[in-house]
Design an enzyme around this catalytic site. Structure first.
Site, PDB file in Angstrom:
ATOM      1  N   GLY A 153       0.912  -1.234  -0.079  1.00  0.00           N
ATOM      2  CA  GLY A 153       0.002   0.122   0.073  1.00  0.00           C
ATOM      3  C   GLY A 153       0.783   1.123   0.148  1.00  0.00           C
ATOM      4  O   GLY A 153       1.910   1.164   0.700  1.00  0.00           O
ATOM      5  N   GLY A 154       0.421   2.333  -0.816  1.00  0.00           N
ATOM      6  CA  GLY A 154       1.178   3.401  -0.800  1.00  0.00           C
ATOM      7  C   GLY A 154       2.527   3.164  -1.391  1.00  0.00           C
ATOM      8  O   GLY A 154       2.849   2.577  -2.269  1.00  0.00           O
ATOM      9  N   ASP A 155       3.693   3.593  -0.401  1.00  0.00           N
ATOM     10  CA  ASP A 155       5.055   3.503  -0.910  1.00  0.00           C
ATOM     11  C   ASP A 155       5.681   2.207   0.041  1.00  0.00           C
ATOM     12  O   ASP A 155       6.896   2.121   0.357  1.00  0.00           O
ATOM     13  CB  ASP A 155       5.781   4.909  -0.679  1.00  0.00           C
ATOM     14  N   GLU A 156       4.675   1.088   0.580  1.00  0.00           N
ATOM     15  CA  GLU A 156       5.152  -0.158   1.319  1.00  0.00           C
ATOM     16  C   GLU A 156       5.267  -1.159   0.302  1.00  0.00           C
ATOM     17  O   GLU A 156       4.168  -1.301  -0.404  1.00  0.00           O
ATOM     18  CB  GLU A 156       4.470  -0.051   2.696  1.00  0.00           C
TER      19      GLU A 156
END
Length: 317
Positions: free
Chosen positions: A210-213
């Site tokens: 998710g996102g930058d993970e």
């Protein structure tokens, strides 16, 4: 006028259609059927459907002597696998949907619609692949990654092997979005995915959480040190500049590592412990690989501070 309209409508349908009676005798076919098989409609009329099509390996010659009934004529369902013989004696595979109908004088007949099984299988594979990958990056999506981790844990129980989870958070990604815009951020996420894949083994799974993970899952490991070494390798790789068109970007990464069974017996616990380890490293300045705390003693201080060049890591399938 109505009969002609119906006939023209059937001719315009883009799939092969046959009509046969209760004895299996072919009454009519549409243009698409003649194109796909090489027959002319006049060649087929009065032939038995068993001369052209085998359903599920059993010849429909069984229709003969059983007027008014077709074992394939079902009200619902995807149909039956069928092998269709062309005029030149070659064959192709299709899904055949057969439906029973009645004419104006109550005579039973059957409509057979053929769907290209190869195209259907290709579409099914595409849908399956789409359901398990992240739309932006092409990495595995969160739900598929979690399910794969659950399966890896189940397969590894009582084997003496471990499953490793590397929880990766990009350092400096917010600044990329703020300065260069979300388009550049999206390009960067795709480039990060490619770099993670090139830095891991074919058996490892790279997913966007998710996102930058991101999460990298390593199944069935004999050595915990291998997971730590891979983490250091990925930190070094992600610290290298990214050339995206006219822009060159620099970011970093913080990675937390947790193991099954060392840090938990279920997906939720292991992911949580890897996440906690990642944030511990991030608070320390980022660019680190932090092992979930109960395992810290198994990693030497020298290995923590020395960049590792990994041999044997190649492009991920």
């Amino acid at each position: 006028m109505t009969a002609a309209l119906y006939r023209n409508a059937m001719q315009s349908v883009g799939v092969p259609i046959l009509i046969f009676d209760g004895y299996g005798t072919i009454i009519w076919c549409n243009r698409e059927f003649t194109i796909g098989t090489g027959y002319q409609c006049t060649d087929l009329v009065h032939k038995n459907i068993s001369d052209l099509i085998e359903f599920g390996g059993a010849s429909s010659a069984a229709l003969q002597g059983a007027p008014g009934r077709s074992p394939l004529a079902l009200p619902d369902g995807p149909g039956a696998p069928a092998t269709v013989r062309r005029a030149n004696r070659s064959t192709f595979t299709a899904q055949a949907v057969v439906r029973a109908m009645e004419s104006d004088d109550a005579t039973p007949f059957f409509v057979c619609v053929l769907h290209d099984a190869t195209t259907s299988e290709r579409s099914l594979q595409w849908e399956r692949e789409r359901s398990r990958t992240d739309e932006l990056t092409g990495a595995y999506c969160r739900s598929f990654l979690v399910e794969s981790l659950r399966q890896a844990i189940a397969a590894t129980r009582d084997t003496g092997l471990v499953v490793a989870v590397l929880f990766i958070d990009l350092d400096g990604f917010k600044e990329v979005n703020d300065v260069h815009g979300h388009g550049a951020g999206d390009d960067l996420l795709r480039a990060v995915t490619a770099r993670l894949r090139s830095g891991t083994r074919a058996s490892d799974m790279v997913g966007r959480y998710g996102g930058d993970e991101f999460v990298v899952m390593l199944p069935a490991l004999a050595s915990r040190q291998l997971a730590y070494d891979l983490g250091r390798h990925l930190v070094n790789q992600l610290a290298q500049p990214f050339s995206l068109g006219r822009v060159t970007l620099r970011i970093g990464a913080s990675i937390g590592v947790a193991f099954f069974p060392d840090h938990g017996n279920d997906v939720r616990t292991i992911m949580m412990r890897a996440d906690e380890a990642m944030y511990r490293g991030k608070r320390g300045g980022g660019g680190t690989v932090a092992i979930a705390q109960s395992l810290c003693s198994l990693v030497s201080r020298r290995a923590r501070s020395t960049p590792v060049q990994i041999a044997g890591f190649g492009a991920q399938a």
